[in-house]
Design an enzyme around this catalytic site. Sequence first.
Site, PDB file in Angstrom:
ATOM      1  N   ARG A 137     -56.837 -33.042   3.447  1.00 58.92           N
ATOM      2  CA  ARG A 137     -57.097 -32.295   1.999  1.00 58.92           C
ATOM      3  C   ARG A 137     -57.163 -30.652   2.631  1.00 58.92           C
ATOM      4  NH1 ARG A 137     -60.494 -36.527   1.698  1.00 58.92           N
ATOM      5  NH2 ARG A 137     -62.292 -35.094   2.577  1.00 58.92           N
ATOM      6  N   ASP A 143     -67.452 -53.223  14.141  1.00 58.21           N
ATOM      7  CA  ASP A 143     -67.618 -52.084  14.967  1.00 58.21           C
ATOM      8  C   ASP A 143     -68.188 -52.241  16.218  1.00 58.21           C
ATOM      9  OD1 ASP A 143     -67.942 -48.939  15.073  1.00 58.21           O
ATOM     10  OD2 ASP A 143     -69.907 -49.776  15.957  1.00 58.21           O
ATOM     11  N   LYS A 154     -66.002 -52.209  20.512  1.00 56.90           N
ATOM     12  CA  LYS A 154     -66.488 -51.654  21.534  1.00 56.90           C
ATOM     13  C   LYS A 154     -66.731 -52.741  22.690  1.00 56.90           C
ATOM     14  CE  LYS A 154     -68.910 -48.281  18.639  1.00 56.90           C
ATOM     15  NZ  LYS A 154     -70.216 -47.738  17.821  1.00 56.90           N
TER      16      LYS A 154
END
Length: 430
Positions: free
Chosen positions: A49, A203, A207
């Site tokens: 944007r 998540d 990792k």
Amino acid sequence: MMRTRPLKVALLGCGVVGSEVARIMTTHADDLAARIGAPVELAGVAVRRPSKVREGIAPELVTTDATALVKRGDIDVVVEVIGGIEPARSLITTAFEHGASVVSANKALLAQDGAALHAAAGQHGKDLYYEAAVAGAIPLIRPLRESLAGDKVNRVLGIVNGTTNFILDKMDSTGAGYQEALDEATALGYAEADPTADVEGFDAAAKAAILAGIAFHTRVRLDDVYREGMTEVTASDFASAKNMGCTIKLLAICERAEDGQSVTARVHPAMIPLTHPLASVRGAYNAVFVESDASGQLMFYGPGAGGAPTASAVLGDLVAVCRNRLSGTTGPGESSYAALPVSGMGEVVTRYHISLDVADKPGVLAQVATVFAEHGVSIDTVRQQGKDGEASLVVVTHRASDAALGGTVEALRKLDTVRGVASIMRVEGE
């Protein structure tokens, strides 16, 4: 003597982390130049944007054409903080092809395609650094990859997601239920509007794949990581944990088998003794416990997310990569020489806490104990409470394989006296 021609940096993404990277590059420009040996210049910022006002970033640097930015040919380092698989993967490989090294915070991409990205970096003689992909500001990737390069790491055990730790800590300290704790985490900005990636362990699993690959010099992909979320953890689970002198954490666990011939990587909620250092990690903080042959036990602790902490890790990588650029060298690449097989969850050995709803009548305990014995699972302790014909039976095992425990639970469900399995939780950190 400092070089006067600046090293040019392209920034892909200018959200929470990217804007902090740009800010620090500007406000600490003199210090960064002194540490690197040359000035660094923000040469372009790719965003979705362009009309949004970005304080401290000249409008002429902003572009929506990320591909053109990384193809310029005069870019020394590309910093990728947009996340996701595409277009990040294509942009990173294009950056290598056009002469730039890359600093990334993209855990999902590295967990899925780290080997291919390292190969592309090596093919073009460029750096790929990603300290910010795991545990935010905590120095973890570089210590594992460099400081412990002469040691043998056997286990990595950690809290690598701040959202889930905040929720579980709130449930533990206040007695709140899961939804109540999640609502507070959302209100405080610790949880996303859609918290699935955090609370279901996606998540942390990404990792864990990265950490296991580095720690064991073995390629570990996201698909290799066993994942179990924490949405089913209840207040009664915490009560049981307290009775054992434990608390509950969502843990990423990467470990080498006892015979050293395979590795496992997994993410799941687990009870952990209050005496273990990870038990005292509160709020949205992260901590990782590393066990190795020579150095013994090491713990890394700090803020695991957020704009400024993550940007700190990105800038640390940027300094290292820029120094390499000036000296005409590259840092360490992928180390996968060990090529150890990654075992499934069935082979993992740990202790278990099992809560059963049973009929309150004579002989139930004997039946349950017989099932455990038939499946080769040794019982450590049993606690039974009964009232009005119903009872709860809590069994804590000695170490057993996940496969053996699974067979035990399946057999328990077939007993007429067992009304149901209320919860099963692993016990780690002992």
